[in-house]
Design a protein around this motif. Sequence first.
Motif, PDB file in Angstrom:
ATOM      1  N   ARG A  31      24.253   2.412  10.104  1.00 42.60           N
ATOM      2  CA  ARG A  31      24.864   3.528  10.831  1.00 42.60           C
ATOM      3  C   ARG A  31      25.473   4.526   9.851  1.00 42.60           C
ATOM      4  N   GLY A  32      25.193   5.793  10.077  1.00 40.66           N
ATOM      5  CA  GLY A  32      25.788   6.832   9.250  1.00 40.66           C
ATOM      6  C   GLY A  32      24.934   7.278   8.078  1.00 40.66           C
ATOM      7  N   ILE A  33      23.786   6.612   7.846  1.00 39.40           N
ATOM      8  CA  ILE A  33      22.879   7.054   6.783  1.00 39.40           C
ATOM      9  C   ILE A  33      21.501   7.318   7.390  1.00 39.40           C
ATOM     10  N   ASP A  34      20.637   7.926   6.614  1.00 35.73           N
ATOM     11  CA  ASP A  34      19.233   8.020   7.006  1.00 35.73           C
ATOM     12  C   ASP A  34      18.689   6.594   7.036  1.00 35.73           C
ATOM     13  N   GLU A  35      18.356   6.108   8.229  1.00 34.52           N
ATOM     14  CA  GLU A  35      17.953   4.708   8.391  1.00 34.52           C
ATOM     15  C   GLU A  35      16.763   4.315   7.526  1.00 34.52           C
ATOM     16  N   ARG A  36      15.981   5.278   7.120  1.00 36.94           N
ATOM     17  CA  ARG A  36      14.810   4.962   6.304  1.00 36.94           C
ATOM     18  C   ARG A  36      15.198   4.435   4.930  1.00 36.94           C
ATOM     19  N   TYR A  37      16.472   4.572   4.578  1.00 41.65           N
ATOM     20  CA  TYR A  37      16.944   4.029   3.310  1.00 41.65           C
ATOM     21  C   TYR A  37      17.675   2.700   3.480  1.00 41.65           C
ATOM     22  N   ASN A  38      17.546   2.095   4.644  1.00 40.92           N
ATOM     23  CA  ASN A  38      17.886   0.683   4.820  1.00 40.92           C
ATOM     24  C   ASN A  38      16.554  -0.049   4.911  1.00 40.92           C
ATOM     25  N   HIS A  39      16.285  -0.938   3.976  1.00 43.94           N
ATOM     26  CA  HIS A  39      14.961  -1.550   3.881  1.00 43.94           C
ATOM     27  C   HIS A  39      14.538  -2.207   5.188  1.00 43.94           C
ATOM     28  N   LEU A  63       8.504   2.019   4.099  1.00 46.97           N
ATOM     29  CA  LEU A  63       7.194   2.192   4.721  1.00 46.97           C
ATOM     30  C   LEU A  63       6.789   3.660   4.798  1.00 46.97           C
ATOM     31  N   GLN A  64       7.506   4.516   4.060  1.00 49.48           N
ATOM     32  CA  GLN A  64       7.145   5.928   3.912  1.00 49.48           C
ATOM     33  C   GLN A  64       6.913   6.620   5.257  1.00 49.48           C
ATOM     34  N   THR A  65       7.915   6.551   6.112  1.00 49.61           N
ATOM     35  CA  THR A  65       7.832   7.210   7.411  1.00 49.61           C
ATOM     36  C   THR A  65       8.533   8.562   7.368  1.00 49.61           C
ATOM     37  N   GLY A  66       8.110   9.447   8.271  1.00 54.74           N
ATOM     38  CA  GLY A  66       8.816  10.692   8.498  1.00 54.74           C
ATOM     39  C   GLY A  66       9.866  10.494   9.578  1.00 54.74           C
ATOM     40  N   PRO A  67      10.734  11.480   9.793  1.00 54.41           N
ATOM     41  CA  PRO A  67      11.784  11.335  10.813  1.00 54.41           C
ATOM     42  C   PRO A  67      11.237  11.030  12.207  1.00 54.41           C
ATOM     43  N   ALA A 119       0.821  -1.210   0.000  1.00 55.99           N
ATOM     44  CA  ALA A 119       0.000   0.000   0.000  1.00 55.99           C
ATOM     45  C   ALA A 119       0.854   1.259   0.000  1.00 55.99           C
ATOM     46  N   GLU A 120       1.978   1.209   0.708  1.00 58.06           N
ATOM     47  CA  GLU A 120       2.824   2.397   0.823  1.00 58.06           C
ATOM     48  C   GLU A 120       3.730   2.606  -0.387  1.00 58.06           C
ATOM     49  N   THR A 121       4.268   1.524  -0.959  1.00 57.61           N
ATOM     50  CA  THR A 121       5.268   1.692  -2.023  1.00 57.61           C
ATOM     51  C   THR A 121       5.072   0.756  -3.205  1.00 57.61           C
ATOM     52  N   ASN A 122       3.943   0.038  -3.238  1.00 52.09           N
ATOM     53  CA  ASN A 122       3.708  -0.947  -4.292  1.00 52.09           C
ATOM     54  C   ASN A 122       4.783  -2.033  -4.290  1.00 52.09           C
ATOM     55  N   GLY A 123       5.353  -2.290  -3.109  1.00 49.42           N
ATOM     56  CA  GLY A 123       6.365  -3.329  -2.997  1.00 49.42           C
ATOM     57  C   GLY A 123       7.744  -2.913  -3.455  1.00 49.42           C
ATOM     58  N   ASN A 124       7.988  -1.602  -3.574  1.00 43.97           N
ATOM     59  CA  ASN A 124       9.305  -1.094  -3.968  1.00 43.97           C
ATOM     60  C   ASN A 124      10.057  -0.630  -2.726  1.00 43.97           C
ATOM     61  N   GLN A 125      11.259  -1.118  -2.546  1.00 47.35           N
ATOM     62  CA  GLN A 125      12.011  -0.771  -1.343  1.00 47.35           C
ATOM     63  C   GLN A 125      12.820   0.507  -1.525  1.00 47.35           C
ATOM     64  N   ASN A 126      12.942   1.242  -0.423  1.00 46.14           N
ATOM     65  CA  ASN A 126      13.852   2.394  -0.318  1.00 46.14           C
ATOM     66  C   ASN A 126      13.515   3.572  -1.229  1.00 46.14           C
ATOM     67  N   ILE A 127      12.268   3.702  -1.651  1.00 44.17           N
ATOM     68  CA  ILE A 127      11.962   4.790  -2.572  1.00 44.17           C
ATOM     69  C   ILE A 127      11.730   6.100  -1.829  1.00 44.17           C
ATOM     70  N   GLY A 128      11.813   7.194  -2.586  1.00 46.55           N
ATOM     71  CA  GLY A 128      11.468   8.499  -2.056  1.00 46.55           C
ATOM     72  C   GLY A 128       9.976   8.740  -2.219  1.00 46.55           C
ATOM     73  N   ASN A 129       9.598  10.014  -2.260  1.00 43.94           N
ATOM     74  CA  ASN A 129       8.190  10.358  -2.438  1.00 43.94           C
ATOM     75  C   ASN A 129       8.127  11.643  -3.253  1.00 43.94           C
ATOM     76  N   GLY A 130       7.572  11.537  -4.448  1.00 44.52           N
ATOM     77  CA  GLY A 130       7.529  12.678  -5.353  1.00 44.52           C
ATOM     78  C   GLY A 130       6.617  13.794  -4.901  1.00 44.52           C
ATOM     79  N   ARG A 131       5.786  13.535  -3.895  1.00 45.89           N
ATOM     80  CA  ARG A 131       4.846  14.546  -3.416  1.00 45.89           C
ATOM     81  C   ARG A 131       5.197  15.080  -2.036  1.00 45.89           C
ATOM     82  N   SER A 132       6.216  14.545  -1.413  1.00 45.56           N
ATOM     83  CA  SER A 132       6.510  14.931  -0.035  1.00 45.56           C
ATOM     84  C   SER A 132       8.012  14.952   0.209  1.00 45.56           C
ATOM     85  N   LYS A 133       8.459  15.938   0.985  1.00 47.73           N
ATOM     86  CA  LYS A 133       9.855  15.988   1.406  1.00 47.73           C
ATOM     87  C   LYS A 133      10.044  15.269   2.739  1.00 47.73           C
ATOM     88  N   THR A 134       8.938  14.837   3.348  1.00 46.25           N
ATOM     89  CA  THR A 134       8.987  14.263   4.690  1.00 46.25           C
ATOM     90  C   THR A 134       9.046  12.746   4.678  1.00 46.25           C
TER      91      THR A 134
END
Length: 374
Positions: free
Chosen positions: A247-255, A207-211, A187-202
């Motif tokens: 460690r050292g990256i935005d954790e949201r980009y580790n699947h 799983l399309q979480t904010g900080p 539902a959040e990413t159509n099964g695509n890992q580590n993607i950004g969001n073209g409509r949101s900077k957050t």
Amino acid sequence: MKPASISAALILALTASASGHFPGAGSFSPVSSAHAQRLPAKLTREQAEAVAAYDAALAEFKRVLAERRSQIDGNAKLASRPGQDVYLARVKVMSTYKDLTDAIPERIGPPNRFDVPPAYFDKEIEPLIEEYAALFKNMQAPPKFAQASNTPFKDVYDIGRAIGLAKGLDKKTADAAGRISLGIFFAETNGNQNIGNGRSKTYKGSLQTGPKENTNGKRKWNGLKERIAKVAPDVAKRDAKEAARARGIDERYNHWVAVRNGLMNAHADLFAQLPEITRVLPNEIDQMKFFQLIQIVPTPTRAALRSGDFMNYRITSPRVMGYLRNNSMFAFGKKERAKTSATYREILDAMWLFESKFKKAQAKYAELKSGQES
């Protein structure tokens, strides 16, 4: 209640695989010969206005698609939310088409390959939606430093199931937690890992979480780690490895870490209530819809569950109705957008754009259980 998340999957909700570029403006006329055959000989004023509104929306959609394609192909710097205009133009096309088919029912065409009800979507614009998907694939591509998994679907299932076991569920119900987790991922990413969001900077990641959501989920996971190690030692071992890797990256980009924190933030506590939730919602698709609503409008959805009459619990808040519309519920056509309230049964029924995602999750779950998929 946090601001409603903007599902990256819904941006692609009409799409299958997409490749190739947008056909030139000459490839589409506002009213094709097939369309003309489905129009009354003489239009009322309301009907003529509906035709004109749809033609204008379609022309604008094509213009925005062509503009964004030119920018991407020319390596031009894009706006901070480059998908927002494209998304709004697509919504406008569907909304005005629904107004058109309400005014002229004969204008409803044949089924489309995206399984969208024909009253909302003209089959002839399928190539435009393919280009729409291709643009978003580019705009939401993972950054180069993103840490992908070789087993993204199994990861989601394993984490969800482990959380369920740690929350005291029996094995069968914990299995349902794993299946529902797959539904959230689709539902959040159509099964695509580590993607950004073209409509949101957050909102970012699998799983399309904010900080804030990511940090809260991490805190909750740390409080459950000891129990996880007891009920799912393989998950605990993998988690330690992925946490060190991230460690050292935005954790949201580790699947793995993104899924773990996303599930813990919004869903883990409710997994403990799955026996009650599955009693109220025996249909698997409805169960997934419920947990997706926890992503979008958590506070009223929890209140509806506590009410003892979930299906008839009514939302009347303009703010909440706005969040629902921002995620493609009651968003298309004047009649739907005029709704000022809705019961949860109506809300679940309005989530038809999510259904193909949840069916994919069911299929992936079946593959995982049969040992055919990772």
